[in-house]
Design an enzyme around this catalytic site. Sequence first.
Site, mmCIF file in Angstrom:
data_model
loop_
_atom_site.group_PDB
_atom_site.id
_atom_site.type_symbol
_atom_site.label_atom_id
_atom_site.label_comp_id
_atom_site.label_asym_id
_atom_site.label_seq_id
_atom_site.Cartn_x
_atom_site.Cartn_y
_atom_site.Cartn_z
ATOM 1 N N ARG A 112 -6.942 11.467 1.997
ATOM 2 C CA ARG A 112 -7.412 10.612 3.102
ATOM 3 C C ARG A 112 -8.912 10.770 3.293
ATOM 4 O O ARG A 112 -9.618 9.804 3.575
ATOM 5 C CB ARG A 112 -6.686 10.979 4.406
ATOM 6 C CG ARG A 112 -5.176 10.784 4.395
ATOM 7 C CD ARG A 112 -4.741 9.362 4.482
ATOM 8 N NE ARG A 112 -5.335 8.639 5.579
ATOM 9 C CZ ARG A 112 -5.012 7.380 5.910
ATOM 10 N NH1 ARG A 112 -4.071 6.737 5.238
ATOM 11 N NH2 ARG A 112 -5.605 6.769 6.891
ATOM 12 N N THR A 170 -10.399 3.345 7.233
ATOM 13 C CA THR A 170 -9.680 2.121 6.855
ATOM 14 C C THR A 170 -10.636 0.944 6.636
ATOM 15 O O THR A 170 -10.493 0.185 5.675
ATOM 16 C CB THR A 170 -8.657 1.764 7.960
ATOM 17 O OG1 THR A 170 -7.822 2.900 8.173
ATOM 18 C CG2 THR A 170 -7.809 0.576 7.566
ATOM 19 N N TYR A 225 5.454 -1.316 3.673
ATOM 20 C CA TYR A 225 4.581 -1.276 4.852
ATOM 21 C C TYR A 225 5.355 -1.526 6.149
ATOM 22 O O TYR A 225 4.750 -1.946 7.138
ATOM 23 C CB TYR A 225 3.480 -2.319 4.702
ATOM 24 C CG TYR A 225 2.208 -1.824 4.034
ATOM 25 C CD1 TYR A 225 1.570 -0.646 4.443
ATOM 26 C CD2 TYR A 225 1.610 -2.570 3.015
ATOM 27 C CE1 TYR A 225 0.392 -0.216 3.848
ATOM 28 C CE2 TYR A 225 0.416 -2.143 2.419
ATOM 29 C CZ TYR A 225 -0.186 -0.963 2.844
ATOM 30 O OH TYR A 225 -1.363 -0.550 2.269
ATOM 31 N N GLU A 228 7.153 7.585 0.409
ATOM 32 C CA GLU A 228 6.361 6.663 -0.420
ATOM 33 C C GLU A 228 6.438 7.023 -1.904
ATOM 34 O O GLU A 228 6.455 6.134 -2.762
ATOM 35 C CB GLU A 228 4.907 6.660 0.063
ATOM 36 C CG GLU A 228 4.784 6.031 1.450
ATOM 37 C CD GLU A 228 3.360 5.982 1.986
ATOM 38 O OE1 GLU A 228 3.169 5.462 3.093
ATOM 39 O OE2 GLU A 228 2.430 6.464 1.303
ATOM 40 N N LYS A 262 -5.348 -0.587 -4.965
ATOM 41 C CA LYS A 262 -4.927 -1.926 -4.529
ATOM 42 C C LYS A 262 -5.488 -3.024 -5.450
ATOM 43 O O LYS A 262 -6.407 -2.769 -6.239
ATOM 44 C CB LYS A 262 -5.385 -2.130 -3.086
ATOM 45 C CG LYS A 262 -4.678 -1.223 -2.070
ATOM 46 C CD LYS A 262 -5.134 -1.564 -0.641
ATOM 47 C CE LYS A 262 -4.424 -0.710 0.394
ATOM 48 N NZ LYS A 262 -4.849 -1.076 1.777
ATOM 49 N N PHE A 266 -1.551 -8.194 11.449
ATOM 50 C CA PHE A 266 -2.021 -8.326 10.065
ATOM 51 C C PHE A 266 -0.912 -8.120 9.032
ATOM 52 O O PHE A 266 -1.165 -8.176 7.821
ATOM 53 C CB PHE A 266 -3.187 -7.360 9.793
ATOM 54 C CG PHE A 266 -2.872 -5.896 10.043
ATOM 55 C CD1 PHE A 266 -2.219 -5.123 9.093
ATOM 56 C CD2 PHE A 266 -3.229 -5.296 11.251
ATOM 57 C CE1 PHE A 266 -1.938 -3.778 9.320
ATOM 58 C CE2 PHE A 266 -2.954 -3.945 11.488
ATOM 59 C CZ PHE A 266 -2.295 -3.188 10.516
ATOM 60 N N ARG A 293 -13.647 4.120 -0.214
ATOM 61 C CA ARG A 293 -13.756 2.833 0.492
ATOM 62 C C ARG A 293 -15.200 2.437 0.753
ATOM 63 O O ARG A 293 -15.533 1.249 0.748
ATOM 64 C CB ARG A 293 -12.931 2.884 1.772
ATOM 65 C CG ARG A 293 -11.425 2.750 1.466
ATOM 66 C CD ARG A 293 -10.581 3.119 2.641
ATOM 67 N NE ARG A 293 -9.195 2.656 2.492
ATOM 68 C CZ ARG A 293 -8.209 3.018 3.310
ATOM 69 N NH1 ARG A 293 -8.449 3.849 4.321
ATOM 70 N NH2 ARG A 293 -6.991 2.548 3.121
ATOM 71 N N ASN A 314 -9.476 -2.970 0.900
ATOM 72 C CA ASN A 314 -10.153 -1.671 1.016
ATOM 73 C C ASN A 314 -9.794 -0.709 -0.119
ATOM 74 O O ASN A 314 -9.906 0.503 0.014
ATOM 75 C CB ASN A 314 -9.915 -1.065 2.398
ATOM 76 C CG ASN A 314 -8.451 -0.823 2.692
ATOM 77 O OD1 ASN A 314 -7.609 -1.027 1.823
ATOM 78 N ND2 ASN A 314 -8.145 -0.381 3.891
ATOM 79 N N HIS A 323 -4.763 2.967 -0.999
ATOM 80 C CA HIS A 323 -3.810 3.427 0.026
ATOM 81 C C HIS A 323 -3.571 4.904 -0.207
ATOM 82 O O HIS A 323 -3.536 5.362 -1.351
ATOM 83 C CB HIS A 323 -2.464 2.689 -0.105
ATOM 84 C CG HIS A 323 -1.364 3.349 0.688
ATOM 85 N ND1 HIS A 323 -1.161 3.069 2.018
ATOM 86 C CD2 HIS A 323 -0.459 4.310 0.344
ATOM 87 C CE1 HIS A 323 -0.159 3.841 2.457
ATOM 88 N NE2 HIS A 323 0.286 4.595 1.464
HETATM 89 N N1 UDP Z 1 -5.243 -3.504 7.737
HETATM 90 C C1 UDP Z 1 -5.739 -4.765 7.939
HETATM 91 N N2 UDP Z 1 -6.254 -5.074 9.181
HETATM 92 C C2 UDP Z 1 -6.307 -4.168 10.195
HETATM 93 C C3 UDP Z 1 -5.792 -2.881 9.967
HETATM 94 C C4 UDP Z 1 -5.272 -2.573 8.739
HETATM 95 O O1 UDP Z 1 -5.726 -5.589 7.050
HETATM 96 O O2 UDP Z 1 -6.796 -4.504 11.282
HETATM 97 C C5 UDP Z 1 -4.683 -3.161 6.430
HETATM 98 C C6 UDP Z 1 -5.627 -2.280 5.645
HETATM 99 O O3 UDP Z 1 -5.669 -2.744 4.311
HETATM 100 C C7 UDP Z 1 -4.992 -0.918 5.727
HETATM 101 C C8 UDP Z 1 -3.507 -1.259 5.817
HETATM 102 O O4 UDP Z 1 -3.466 -2.450 6.592
HETATM 103 O O5 UDP Z 1 -5.317 -0.133 4.590
HETATM 104 C C9 UDP Z 1 -2.656 -0.212 6.494
HETATM 105 O O6 UDP Z 1 -3.230 0.107 7.746
HETATM 106 P P1 UDP Z 1 -3.406 1.602 8.224
HETATM 107 O O7 UDP Z 1 -3.783 1.571 9.651
HETATM 108 O O8 UDP Z 1 -2.194 2.383 7.834
HETATM 109 O O9 UDP Z 1 -4.695 2.099 7.393
HETATM 110 P P2 UDP Z 1 -4.827 3.135 6.199
HETATM 111 O O10 UDP Z 1 -3.770 4.186 6.394
HETATM 112 O O11 UDP Z 1 -4.651 2.364 4.928
HETATM 113 O O12 UDP Z 1 -6.216 3.672 6.329
HETATM 114 MG MG MG Z 2 -1.747 4.030 6.702
#
Ligand code: UDP
Ligand code: MG
Length: 136
Positions: free
Chosen positions: A88, A94, A52, A129, A12, A60, A105, A115, A118
């Site tokens: 992952r 996250t 997304y 994707e 990112k 958010f 992270r 963070n 992705h």
């Molecule tokens: N995100 C955020 N606020 C939140 C939750 C998620 O800004 O409360 C952002 C964060 O950057 C995250 C992305 O949205 O990586 C996608 O969310 P997801 O739950 O899919 O998390 P990930 O799969 O990236 O761990």
């Molecule tokens: Mg996700």
Amino acid sequence: MSNLEQTLSIIKPDAVERDLSENIKKIFIKNNLEIKDSKKLQITKDEAAEFYKVHQSKPFFNDLCAYLSSGPIEVMILEGKNAISLNRKLMGATDPKNAEENTIRKLYGISIDKNSVHGSDSVDNAKIEIKFFFKN
Ligand code: UDP
Ligand code: MG
């Protein structure tokens, strides 16, 4: 037959900006994820919203799309055994505050929104994707 998988990884804007791409790629390679393809690009906010779209109802969402389109990103196809769950695991939770030691992270994330990486979360989403960024 082992479960050889491909997954999409994105470095990112916060991490590209801090020149962390090579460090992050080393973590993938060290953990037996092969980088099959990669490119650096910047997407528009509309493209980020398409990428997304599963999060479109979240509070958010708007900030997330603005952020992902705010600067260059590096997108990669990672391949390896259990690549989706392995990536992952290497990424960590996250919210960097909750991420385990030595995850990407934990090492590099700034906040829940910045963070650093992705990663696809399922076989189906990995396919969607990868196609999104690497058509044909
Ligand atoms: N995100 C955020 N606020 C939140 C939750 C998620 O800004 O409360 C952002 C964060 O950057 C995250 C992305 O949205 O990586 C996608 O969310 P997801 O739950 O899919 O998390 P990930 O799969 O990236 O761990
Ligand atoms: Mg996700």
